[in-house]
Design a protein around this motif. Structure first.
Motif, PDB file in Angstrom:
ATOM      1  N   GLU A  29      39.711 -38.007   5.964  1.00 15.85           N
ATOM      2  CA  GLU A  29      40.297 -39.087   6.371  1.00 15.85           C
ATOM      3  C   GLU A  29      39.326 -40.051   6.603  1.00 15.85           C
ATOM      4  N   SER A  30      37.918 -39.642   6.587  1.00 13.98           N
ATOM      5  CA  SER A  30      36.927 -40.534   6.942  1.00 13.98           C
ATOM      6  C   SER A  30      36.643 -41.670   6.105  1.00 13.98           C
ATOM      7  N   VAL A  31      36.821 -43.126   6.752  1.00 14.28           N
ATOM      8  CA  VAL A  31      36.221 -44.122   6.006  1.00 14.28           C
ATOM      9  C   VAL A  31      34.599 -44.415   5.835  1.00 14.28           C
ATOM     10  N   VAL A  58      28.492 -36.375   7.362  1.00 11.78           N
ATOM     11  CA  VAL A  58      29.362 -35.827   8.546  1.00 11.78           C
ATOM     12  C   VAL A  58      30.337 -36.706   8.781  1.00 11.78           C
ATOM     13  N   GLY A  59      31.578 -36.325   8.810  1.00 12.04           N
ATOM     14  CA  GLY A  59      32.829 -36.983   9.408  1.00 12.04           C
ATOM     15  C   GLY A  59      33.264 -36.847  10.740  1.00 12.04           C
ATOM     16  N   ASP A  60      34.381 -37.309  11.059  1.00 13.18           N
ATOM     17  CA  ASP A  60      34.959 -37.165  12.646  1.00 13.18           C
ATOM     18  C   ASP A  60      34.911 -35.674  13.024  1.00 13.18           C
ATOM     19  N   ASN A  61      35.632 -35.124  11.972  1.00 16.78           N
ATOM     20  CA  ASN A  61      36.002 -33.458  12.404  1.00 16.78           C
ATOM     21  C   ASN A  61      35.546 -32.520  11.002  1.00 16.78           C
ATOM     22  N   ASP A  62      34.710 -32.902  10.049  1.00 17.60           N
ATOM     23  CA  ASP A  62      34.416 -32.127   9.222  1.00 17.60           C
ATOM     24  C   ASP A  62      33.223 -32.441   8.510  1.00 17.60           C
ATOM     25  N   THR A  81      33.617 -28.103   5.266  1.00 17.31           N
ATOM     26  CA  THR A  81      33.820 -27.293   6.265  1.00 17.31           C
ATOM     27  C   THR A  81      34.623 -28.328   7.262  1.00 17.31           C
ATOM     28  N   ASN A  82      35.440 -27.580   8.256  1.00 12.41           N
ATOM     29  CA  ASN A  82      36.267 -28.059   9.260  1.00 12.41           C
ATOM     30  C   ASN A  82      35.791 -28.469  10.569  1.00 12.41           C
ATOM     31  N   THR A  83      34.231 -28.447  10.397  1.00 11.88           N
ATOM     32  CA  THR A  83      33.940 -29.015  11.580  1.00 11.88           C
ATOM     33  C   THR A  83      32.511 -29.881  11.491  1.00 11.88           C
ATOM     34  N   SER A  84      32.486 -30.651  12.416  1.00  7.78           N
ATOM     35  CA  SER A  84      31.118 -31.668  12.182  1.00  7.78           C
ATOM     36  C   SER A  84      29.652 -31.042  12.520  1.00  7.78           C
ATOM     37  N   SER A  85      29.722 -29.766  12.914  1.00  4.38           N
ATOM     38  CA  SER A  85      28.320 -29.104  13.215  1.00  4.38           C
ATOM     39  C   SER A  85      27.886 -27.908  12.402  1.00  4.38           C
ATOM     40  N   SER A  86      28.554 -27.832  11.125  1.00  4.12           N
ATOM     41  CA  SER A  86      28.087 -26.667  10.341  1.00  4.12           C
ATOM     42  C   SER A  86      26.906 -26.835   9.733  1.00  4.12           C
TER      43      SER A  86
END
Length: 341
Positions: A29-31, A58-62, A81-86
């Motif tokens: 979804e990231s712009v 890095v996106g908002d939540n992935d 990945t489904n996290t912004s910290s991987s």
């Protein structure tokens, strides 16, 4: 050429794209995304045998991890990945030894949604003596890209250039250029592929290499590597993108799907056109064709690519060839240049 992987858990998609340019378009979804670039992450010295580039988007939540490696055959790997910290972790002694699965990890491993890799495995040349553009005969011994002498990666922000040559080349090189993007746009030169914050693009060109015959034509062998659902078929779709790529009305998609399902999980996409000059234009365009994808040995792919060996324990692999030029088109010798976009 572009490749994509759909994010099954939340409906977003990942795309890797190749031109020969390869563009990766992972969805989301990231712009915009925040990019960070690291060459040979975690290594305290220049590793022997080639480089490993890590671009973390890095996106908002992935997070999208783009990994581009010249240890063996050039390989582009996308991990979503489904996290912004991987993060990416590399065991360098095992990685350069190229005999350990698991020497490169994306952690936490439970955060991985999808992964797709494309290996540039071989450059093929044939003598088209009868001008049929039929590469089934008169093939010269292949150029194994794992055996090329590759330059160190030349970085300019989130863009990296890699060039190499076979030991038998008396001149010229094969080059690959990876670009990753923070936001949406299009390439400046034809075929002006679309890119977003969820995409990368890998351009490939053959420049000034002396052919082994005056009527030589070339093919490029690609291997797509994944986990449970590898890229297994090519779909050809009509495109109305003529504004950006005049006269090209088709798009080819190398797709992955669940057995018995029509759901597409991922794909590599390209427009069937190449160019015979470094400044692409309609008058120097030439069509390209692909073979049907066929299952290939995952062990052979891992032996050819240090990145495949390091990341995949049991790589599922399909391969295809992309051939350049049709009967009646000028031969490679006419310009000694070829780019696929």
């Amino acid at each position: 050429m572009a490749a994509a992987v759909k994010k099954r858990s939340c409906g977003a998609s990942s795309l890797v794209s190749l031109v020969c340019a390869l563009s990766l378009f992972p969805g989301g979804e990231s712009v915009s995304r925040k990019l960070s670039v690291e060459l040979n992450p975690g290594s305290t010295s220049t590793p022997p045998g080639g480089d490993l580039l890590h671009v973390r988007a890095v996106g908002d939540n992935d997070t999208l991890h783009f990994l581009f490696c010249s240890q063996g055959a050039p390989t582009l790997l996308l991990v979503h990945t489904n996290t912004s910290s991987s993060t990416v972790q590399v065991n360098w002694p095992q990685f350069v030894a190229r005999n350990h699965s698991g020497s490169l990890k994306v952690e936490p491993e439970s955060s991985i949604l999808d992964s797709t890799a494309v290996v540039f495995s071989r450059l093929l040349e044939y003598d088209d003596v009868n001008d049929t553009a039929d590469p089934t005969s008169d093939l010269f011994p292949p150029y194994e890209l794992q055996d090329f002498s590759w330059s160190r990666l030349n970085l300019s922000g989130p863009t990296a250039l890699l060039c190499g040559a076979a030991a038998t080349f008396t001149n010229g090189s094969l080059c690959l250029q990876l670009s990753v993007f923070e936001s949406e746009g299009r390439g400046r030169s034809w075929p002006r592929l679309l890119h977003t914050a969820n995409s990368s693009q890998l351009e490939v060109w053959l420049d000034s290499v002396l052919p082994r015959a005056t009527r030589s034509r070339f093919l490029l062998e690609l291997q797509a590597v994944g986990g449970a659902y590898p890229l297994s078929r090519v779909e050809v779709r009509r495109s109305i993108d003529d504004e950006f790529t005049p006269s090209i009305f088709k798009v080819s998609q190398w797709v992955s799907s669940v057995n018995g399902s029509s759901d597409v999980l991922g794909f590599v996409q390209w427009k069937p056109v190449a160019y015979r000059q470094s400044d692409p234009a309609l008058e120097n365009a030439t069509p390209c064709r692909h073979s049907a994808p066929r299952p290939q040995s995952g062990e052979a792919a891992a032996a050819a690519s240090g990145l495949i060996r390091a990341f995949y324990a049991e790589p599922e692999t399909f391969g295809l060839n992309v051939s350049f030029g049709l009967a009646g088109d000028p031969f490679y010798n006419s310009t000694k240049f070829l780019s696929w976009s």
